[in-house]
Design a protein around this motif. Structure first.
Motif, PDB file in Angstrom:
ATOM      1  N   SER A  49       0.844  -1.185   0.000  1.00  0.00           N
ATOM      2  CA  SER A  49       0.000   0.000   0.000  1.00  0.00           C
ATOM      3  C   SER A  49       0.883   1.240   0.000  1.00  0.00           C
ATOM      4  O   SER A  49       1.842   1.337   0.758  1.00  0.00           O
ATOM      5  N   ASP A  51      -0.569   4.348   0.377  1.00  0.00           N
ATOM      6  CA  ASP A  51      -1.181   5.332   1.276  1.00  0.00           C
ATOM      7  C   ASP A  51      -2.349   4.757   2.081  1.00  0.00           C
ATOM      8  O   ASP A  51      -3.118   5.498   2.664  1.00  0.00           O
ATOM      9  N   GLY A  52      -2.493   3.445   2.100  1.00  0.00           N
ATOM     10  CA  GLY A  52      -3.593   2.818   2.816  1.00  0.00           C
ATOM     11  C   GLY A  52      -4.821   2.588   1.956  1.00  0.00           C
ATOM     12  O   GLY A  52      -5.726   1.875   2.349  1.00  0.00           O
ATOM     13  N   GLU A  53      -4.861   3.205   0.798  1.00  0.00           N
ATOM     14  CA  GLU A  53      -6.000   3.052  -0.101  1.00  0.00           C
ATOM     15  C   GLU A  53      -5.583   2.542  -1.479  1.00  0.00           C
ATOM     16  O   GLU A  53      -6.350   1.877  -2.143  1.00  0.00           O
ATOM     17  N   ARG A  54      -4.399   2.889  -1.897  1.00  0.00           N
ATOM     18  CA  ARG A  54      -3.901   2.470  -3.208  1.00  0.00           C
ATOM     19  C   ARG A  54      -2.888   1.358  -3.003  1.00  0.00           C
ATOM     20  O   ARG A  54      -2.080   1.406  -2.079  1.00  0.00           O
ATOM     21  N   GLU A  79      -0.613   0.010 -10.208  1.00  0.00           N
ATOM     22  CA  GLU A  79      -1.652  -0.099  -9.183  1.00  0.00           C
ATOM     23  C   GLU A  79      -2.568  -1.275  -9.491  1.00  0.00           C
ATOM     24  O   GLU A  79      -2.885  -1.544 -10.658  1.00  0.00           O
ATOM     25  N   ARG A  81      -5.768  -1.706  -8.949  1.00  0.00           N
ATOM     26  CA  ARG A  81      -7.049  -1.363  -9.594  1.00  0.00           C
ATOM     27  C   ARG A  81      -6.872  -1.060 -11.076  1.00  0.00           C
ATOM     28  O   ARG A  81      -7.763  -1.329 -11.879  1.00  0.00           O
TER      29      ARG A  81
END
Length: 86
Positions: A49, A51-54, A79, A81
């Motif tokens: 991760s 930043d905790g989201e990506r 990434e 996603r």
């Protein structure tokens, strides 16, 4: 003969040897992990991760590449996603 200089010199040399042993042990552990990772029949993807989201792919073993029909070169550093939702 300066005992304190000798002691500091020996302590410094001992610290360097300890660091060399730790580095060698880490390299050995990394090699064992990579051999295990690459030899597995199950598909494995590694990511971290940012930043905790990506999440960014850091590894994909051969079985994972075959199962997902995605080459390792096309996912490493990208990434999750972006790869999954192309």
């Amino acid at each position: 003969f300066n005992v304190s200089y000798w002691w500091l010199s020996m302590k410094k040399e001992s610290g360097l040897l300890k660091k060399q042993h730790q580095t060698a042990a880490l390299k050995h552990a990394e090699m064992r992990f990579l051999n295990f990772f690459n030899a597995m029949n199950s598909g494995i993807a590694l990511y971290h991760s940012t930043d905790g989201e990506r999440f960014v792919f850091t590894g994909l073993n051969a079985a994972g590449a075959v199962a997902s029909k995605i080459s390792q070169e096309n996912v490493i550093g990208r990434e999750v996603r972006d790869v999954l939702f192309e």
